[in-house]
Design a protein around this motif. Structure first.
Motif, PDB file in Angstrom:
ATOM      1  N   PRO A  45       0.810  -1.218   0.000  1.00  0.00           N
ATOM      2  CA  PRO A  45       0.000   0.000   0.000  1.00  0.00           C
ATOM      3  C   PRO A  45       0.848   1.276   0.000  1.00  0.00           C
ATOM      4  O   PRO A  45       0.458   2.280  -0.596  1.00  0.00           O
ATOM      5  CB  PRO A  45      -0.820  -0.112   1.285  1.00  0.00           C
ATOM      6  CG  PRO A  45      -0.910  -1.567   1.548  1.00  0.00           C
ATOM      7  CD  PRO A  45       0.411  -2.129   1.085  1.00  0.00           C
ATOM      8  N   MET A  46       2.008   1.224   0.663  1.00  0.00           N
ATOM      9  CA  MET A  46       2.887   2.389   0.648  1.00  0.00           C
ATOM     10  C   MET A  46       3.383   2.683  -0.767  1.00  0.00           C
ATOM     11  O   MET A  46       3.367   3.836  -1.216  1.00  0.00           O
ATOM     12  CB  MET A  46       4.076   2.160   1.584  1.00  0.00           C
ATOM     13  CG  MET A  46       3.716   2.193   3.056  1.00  0.00           C
ATOM     14  SD  MET A  46       5.160   1.879   4.104  1.00  0.00           S
ATOM     15  CE  MET A  46       4.376   1.795   5.718  1.00  0.00           C
ATOM     16  N   LEU A  47       3.804   1.639  -1.487  1.00  0.00           N
ATOM     17  CA  LEU A  47       4.250   1.831  -2.872  1.00  0.00           C
ATOM     18  C   LEU A  47       3.114   2.340  -3.744  1.00  0.00           C
ATOM     19  O   LEU A  47       3.307   3.229  -4.583  1.00  0.00           O
ATOM     20  CB  LEU A  47       4.782   0.512  -3.434  1.00  0.00           C
ATOM     21  CG  LEU A  47       6.134   0.037  -2.915  1.00  0.00           C
ATOM     22  CD1 LEU A  47       6.434  -1.361  -3.447  1.00  0.00           C
ATOM     23  CD2 LEU A  47       7.248   1.006  -3.309  1.00  0.00           C
ATOM     24  N   ARG A  48       1.931   1.782  -3.553  1.00  0.00           N
ATOM     25  CA  ARG A  48       0.762   2.224  -4.329  1.00  0.00           C
ATOM     26  C   ARG A  48       0.460   3.694  -4.053  1.00  0.00           C
ATOM     27  O   ARG A  48       0.226   4.477  -4.985  1.00  0.00           O
ATOM     28  CB  ARG A  48      -0.450   1.371  -3.945  1.00  0.00           C
ATOM     29  CG  ARG A  48      -1.751   1.762  -4.643  1.00  0.00           C
ATOM     30  CD  ARG A  48      -2.948   1.233  -3.862  1.00  0.00           C
ATOM     31  NE  ARG A  48      -3.008   1.775  -2.525  1.00  0.00           N
ATOM     32  CZ  ARG A  48      -3.681   1.231  -1.510  1.00  0.00           C
ATOM     33  NH1 ARG A  48      -4.335   0.097  -1.687  1.00  0.00           N
ATOM     34  NH2 ARG A  48      -3.682   1.802  -0.315  1.00  0.00           N
ATOM     35  N   ALA A  53       3.142  -3.842 -11.912  1.00  0.00           N
ATOM     36  CA  ALA A  53       1.731  -4.152 -11.663  1.00  0.00           C
ATOM     37  C   ALA A  53       0.997  -2.930 -11.119  1.00  0.00           C
ATOM     38  O   ALA A  53      -0.149  -2.645 -11.511  1.00  0.00           O
ATOM     39  CB  ALA A  53       1.629  -5.311 -10.682  1.00  0.00           C
ATOM     40  N   ILE A  54       1.662  -2.185 -10.222  1.00  0.00           N
ATOM     41  CA  ILE A  54       1.052  -0.973  -9.674  1.00  0.00           C
ATOM     42  C   ILE A  54       0.840   0.057 -10.781  1.00  0.00           C
ATOM     43  O   ILE A  54      -0.224   0.687 -10.857  1.00  0.00           O
ATOM     44  CB  ILE A  54       1.941  -0.404  -8.544  1.00  0.00           C
ATOM     45  CG1 ILE A  54       1.905  -1.341  -7.326  1.00  0.00           C
ATOM     46  CG2 ILE A  54       1.497   1.008  -8.152  1.00  0.00           C
ATOM     47  CD1 ILE A  54       2.900  -0.983  -6.235  1.00  0.00           C
ATOM     48  N   SER A  92      -9.919  -0.951  -0.756  1.00  0.00           N
ATOM     49  CA  SER A  92      -8.482  -1.132  -0.593  1.00  0.00           C
ATOM     50  C   SER A  92      -7.767   0.098  -0.076  1.00  0.00           C
ATOM     51  O   SER A  92      -6.588   0.053   0.227  1.00  0.00           O
ATOM     52  CB  SER A  92      -7.846  -1.541  -1.929  1.00  0.00           C
ATOM     53  OG  SER A  92      -8.003  -0.512  -2.895  1.00  0.00           O
ATOM     54  N   GLU A  93      -8.455   1.203   0.009  1.00  0.00           N
ATOM     55  CA  GLU A  93      -7.781   2.436   0.439  1.00  0.00           C
ATOM     56  C   GLU A  93      -7.502   2.430   1.934  1.00  0.00           C
ATOM     57  O   GLU A  93      -8.254   1.876   2.683  1.00  0.00           O
ATOM     58  CB  GLU A  93      -8.656   3.658   0.085  1.00  0.00           C
ATOM     59  CG  GLU A  93      -8.899   3.796  -1.410  1.00  0.00           C
ATOM     60  CD  GLU A  93      -7.640   3.947  -2.232  1.00  0.00           C
ATOM     61  OE1 GLU A  93      -6.748   4.689  -1.779  1.00  0.00           O
ATOM     62  OE2 GLU A  93      -7.521   3.353  -3.282  1.00  0.00           O
TER      63      GLU A  93
END
Length: 301
Positions: A170-173, A234-235, A300-301
């Protein structure tokens, strides 16, 4: 067994609680608030009010149980050395209560703490003391030397799956959303091991039930190494943003404090763990979760 679990309402901890309950164990979960206590009770566990800074509550929880799983950690990177020192104190405190009991004690660490670019096995030990997080495994070894039956579960950098809100993926996203691009460092060939949350939960249960030797390391590794270029790719695809390559100097401006983890090369094996515990990862891999809706759905947030 009645098992005292810290971090029992967290992302991994809540899955461990369910795994233990399904196997017929009783769970006493550490709860920092009445809301957390109610969450534990709703899950079918008992609640023990206290926190990682309340050592008397920690001691009481240990004394009330037949075994201990320590998953709790204060995830505040702005005071990282301090919270690592707190973890060391908690482990020493728990260990002090367990001397002479033969009760199993499972402590959480990470494969990244012992990373050295080679494939990390369960035999690997800490080589560098520059990372404050090494205090956890050093405390385990000190407690083991006093006769406590303690083992370490090293989690992969990415423990992934539904309800992952604050992990590395989630951090990378979120960085990619903010910057409008996903990034890799150089060619992005560095790798992260990964494990699904539910597979990790089963490992904790198998570990505390096993007749392990003090000081044993178990690896919660479902995939030995997922290339960062595949994770970031993928992100980028899911967010419809470009994938860019950055030099190490440029990376700091993009990743900020997360640069260390984004550049981490940490191939790790769980061959010994799987053979010892009869553990077999069966849930989706990291890229399957990334290409699906786990990290990009409405919840997902």
């Amino acid at each position: 067994m009645k098992i005292f679990v810290t971090g029992a309402t967290g992302f991994v901890g809540s899955a461990v609680v369910q795994e233990l309950l399904k196997a017929g164990h009783t769970v006493l979960g550490l709860a920092r608030s009445e809301a957390s206590a109610q969450k534990l009770k709703a899950a079918g566990a008992e609640a023990h009010l206290g926190d990682l800074n309340d050592l008397e509550s920690i001691k009481a929880g240990v004394r009330a149980a037949d075994g201990v799983i320590h998953l709790g950690f204060i995830h505040d990177f702005t005071r990282f050395p301090e919270v690592c020192a707190i973890d060391k104190t908690v482990i020493e405190t728990m260990g002090g209560e367990l001397i002479g009991t033969d009760k199993p004690f499972i402590v959480t660490s990470g494969t990244a703490v012992a990373a050295n670019n080679d494939v990390l096995t369960e035999a690997g030990r800490i080589h560098s003391f520059t990372n404050p997080r090494t205090a956890t495994e050093l405390a385990v070894d000190a407690v083991a030397a006093k006769g406590v039956r303690v083992a370490v579960v090293r989690l992969s950098p990415s423990v992934h799956g539904d309800e992952d809100r604050h992990g590395f993926v989630p951090m990378l996203r979120n960085i990619a959303k903010e910057k409008g691009k996903a990034a890799i460092i150089n060619e992005g060939t560095n790798v992260w091991p990964a494990v699904h949350r539910l597979d990790a939960a089963k490992l904790y249960r198998l570990a505390i039930e096993a007749p392990f030797t003090a000081g044993t390391r178990f690896h919660a590794v479902g995939e030995e190494g997922v290339p960062m270029k595949d994770i970031a790719g993928a992100i980028a695809k899911k967010l419809n943003v470009p994938l860019v390559s950055l030099t190490p100097e440029e990376a700091a401006g993009y990743f900020a404090w997360f640069t260390h983890f984004a550049s981490l090369n940490n191939p790790a094996s769980s061959v010994v763990t799987q053979a010892t515990l009869g553990w077999e990862p069966v849930h989706p891999g990291l890229l399957e979760d990334l290409h699906g809706d786990v990290y990009f759905g409405q919840d997902s947030e």
